[in-house]
Scaffold this motif. Structure first.
Motif, PDB file in Angstrom:
ATOM      1  N   LEU A 108      63.232 -20.081   8.245  1.00  0.00           N
ATOM      2  CA  LEU A 108      61.824 -20.464   8.329  1.00  0.00           C
ATOM      3  C   LEU A 108      61.389 -20.358   9.782  1.00  0.00           C
ATOM      4  O   LEU A 108      61.986 -20.999  10.658  1.00  0.00           O
ATOM      5  CB  LEU A 108      61.632 -21.898   7.831  1.00  0.00           C
ATOM      6  CG  LEU A 108      61.724 -22.177   6.325  1.00  0.00           C
ATOM      7  CD1 LEU A 108      60.927 -21.165   5.526  1.00  0.00           C
ATOM      8  CD2 LEU A 108      63.137 -22.258   5.840  1.00  0.00           C
ATOM      9  N   THR A 109      60.393 -19.535  10.031  1.00  0.00           N
ATOM     10  CA  THR A 109      59.927 -19.326  11.402  1.00  0.00           C
ATOM     11  C   THR A 109      58.479 -18.835  11.387  1.00  0.00           C
ATOM     12  O   THR A 109      58.109 -18.045  10.517  1.00  0.00           O
ATOM     13  CB  THR A 109      60.808 -18.283  12.139  1.00  0.00           C
ATOM     14  OG1 THR A 109      60.105 -17.824  13.304  1.00  0.00           O
ATOM     15  CG2 THR A 109      61.145 -17.076  11.282  1.00  0.00           C
ATOM     16  N   PRO A 110      57.671 -19.302  12.361  1.00  0.00           N
ATOM     17  CA  PRO A 110      56.288 -18.830  12.401  1.00  0.00           C
ATOM     18  C   PRO A 110      56.203 -17.320  12.639  1.00  0.00           C
ATOM     19  O   PRO A 110      55.161 -16.718  12.424  1.00  0.00           O
ATOM     20  CB  PRO A 110      55.657 -19.617  13.549  1.00  0.00           C
ATOM     21  CG  PRO A 110      56.775 -20.249  14.291  1.00  0.00           C
ATOM     22  CD  PRO A 110      57.966 -20.290  13.397  1.00  0.00           C
ATOM     23  N   TYR A 156      50.389 -20.975  12.062  1.00  0.00           N
ATOM     24  CA  TYR A 156      50.292 -22.176  12.880  1.00  0.00           C
ATOM     25  C   TYR A 156      51.724 -22.589  13.154  1.00  0.00           C
ATOM     26  O   TYR A 156      52.647 -22.186  12.451  1.00  0.00           O
ATOM     27  CB  TYR A 156      49.519 -23.296  12.169  1.00  0.00           C
ATOM     28  CG  TYR A 156      49.856 -23.394  10.709  1.00  0.00           C
ATOM     29  CD1 TYR A 156      49.047 -22.790   9.759  1.00  0.00           C
ATOM     30  CD2 TYR A 156      51.015 -24.051  10.277  1.00  0.00           C
ATOM     31  CE1 TYR A 156      49.371 -22.843   8.416  1.00  0.00           C
ATOM     32  CE2 TYR A 156      51.335 -24.112   8.934  1.00  0.00           C
ATOM     33  CZ  TYR A 156      50.513 -23.507   8.007  1.00  0.00           C
ATOM     34  OH  TYR A 156      50.837 -23.550   6.678  1.00  0.00           O
ATOM     35  N   VAL A 157      51.911 -23.398  14.188  1.00  0.00           N
ATOM     36  CA  VAL A 157      53.284 -23.723  14.574  1.00  0.00           C
ATOM     37  C   VAL A 157      53.567 -25.193  14.301  1.00  0.00           C
ATOM     38  O   VAL A 157      52.868 -26.079  14.805  1.00  0.00           O
ATOM     39  CB  VAL A 157      53.517 -23.396  16.059  1.00  0.00           C
ATOM     40  CG1 VAL A 157      54.954 -23.701  16.442  1.00  0.00           C
ATOM     41  CG2 VAL A 157      53.211 -21.926  16.328  1.00  0.00           C
ATOM     42  N   LEU A 158      54.584 -25.437  13.491  1.00  0.00           N
ATOM     43  CA  LEU A 158      55.031 -26.791  13.193  1.00  0.00           C
ATOM     44  C   LEU A 158      56.191 -27.140  14.115  1.00  0.00           C
ATOM     45  O   LEU A 158      56.711 -26.279  14.825  1.00  0.00           O
ATOM     46  CB  LEU A 158      55.458 -26.879  11.726  1.00  0.00           C
ATOM     47  CG  LEU A 158      54.347 -26.510  10.733  1.00  0.00           C
ATOM     48  CD1 LEU A 158      54.910 -26.285   9.343  1.00  0.00           C
ATOM     49  CD2 LEU A 158      53.288 -27.590  10.711  1.00  0.00           C
ATOM     50  N   GLY A 160      59.120 -27.819  13.289  1.00  0.00           N
ATOM     51  CA  GLY A 160      60.397 -27.295  12.805  1.00  0.00           C
ATOM     52  C   GLY A 160      60.235 -26.677  11.436  1.00  0.00           C
ATOM     53  O   GLY A 160      59.146 -26.700  10.852  1.00  0.00           O
ATOM     54  N   PRO A 164      58.129 -26.355   6.185  1.00  0.00           N
ATOM     55  CA  PRO A 164      58.098 -25.052   5.500  1.00  0.00           C
ATOM     56  C   PRO A 164      59.177 -24.935   4.408  1.00  0.00           C
ATOM     57  O   PRO A 164      58.915 -24.383   3.341  1.00  0.00           O
ATOM     58  CB  PRO A 164      58.327 -24.052   6.637  1.00  0.00           C
ATOM     59  CG  PRO A 164      57.752 -24.738   7.840  1.00  0.00           C
ATOM     60  CD  PRO A 164      58.066 -26.185   7.654  1.00  0.00           C
TER      61      PRO A 164
END
Ligand code: ADE
Length: 234
Positions: A108-110, A156-158, A160, A164
């Motif tokens: 999981l990665t933006p 968008y950036v969480l 971690g 996600p």
């Protein structure tokens, strides 16, 4: 479906997974969710999992060794679970043994490919999913050599990959046969054909503070109702 989640924060998940449909899916044995704590693959007495970036810059990156060791441990568990069935006449087990493609490692990665309902449906085809949740400012890029796919749930950036991962698990598990109550609800709802939105729905009362249920829905004329719904979806 067996789902293994690699994370530094396994305690984030039970509240989401132990309620409602996801709980039901696990209770019925349709989905089995487990966690691998990345910390237990940390290096040295302090179980180090991160380090400073080469070339300088702020923050810490997840080191490749613990992440890849955790992925390999998850893959071993997959193989072990297949061997453990010991049932050579079970075609599903045999297929899994023969075809490692029945299992998928997802980071999981933006920076990943944008997640869609079509991807959720595709993932239902796997026997094993291994979800890798990155944390902190990022991860050593070499980790990507050890994953099959990189998924982003949006631009968008969480903090971690945990939230996600919850999104992916929820959207996949609810599509597994036997999880949803109304068998067709997954089919008729929003986005399921990737284009049309779900039509609006109403329940009692007929008149809520002056807001009325559309007449056609009270008419009992199913051809007209179908037409109205199709029109609204489009
Ligand atoms: N990790 C941080 N932000 C993310 C996103 N938008 N999608 C997937 N993983 C993430």
């Amino acid at each position: 479906m067996k789902i293994q989640i690699i994370t530094l924060f396994p305690e984030m998940f039970p509240g989401v997974f132990n309620a409602s449909m996801l709980w039901k899916a696990q209770d019925k044995g349709i989905a089995e969710i487990s966690y691998i704590n990345l910390r237990s693959f940390g290096i040295g007495p302090r179980k180090q999992v991160d380090d400073t970036p080469y070339g300088g810059g702020d923050g810490m990156l997840l080191k490749p060794e613990p992440l890849v060791a955790a992925i390999e441990a998850a893959q071993q568990r997959t193989a072990y679970s297949v061997q453990r069935t010991g049932d050579k006449t079970n075609p599903k087990a045999a297929r899994s043994t023969l075809n490692a493609q029945r299992s998928k490692v997802i980071l999981l990665t933006p920076r990943g490919e944008r997640y869609t309902q079509a991807k959720a449906r595709e993932l239902t085809q796997y026997d094993d999913l291994i979800l890798v949740c990155a944390r902190y400012e990022g991860y050593d890029e070499r980790v990507t050599e050890y994953v099959d796919e990189q998924i982003s749930i949006g631009d968008y950036v969480l903090t971690g990959g945990e939230i996600p991962a919850m999104v992916v698990v929820d959207s996949v598990v609810r599509l597994l046969p036997g999880v949803l109550g109304g068998e067709t609800s997954a089919l008729i709802e929003s986005f399921s054909d990737g284009q049309n939105l779900e039509y609006p729905q109403y329940t009692r009362p007929e008149n809520f503070r002056g807001l009325k249920v559309p007449n056609v829905l009270l008419s009992g004329n199913h051809a007209e109702i179908d037409k109205w719904r199709k029109n609204k979806s489009e």
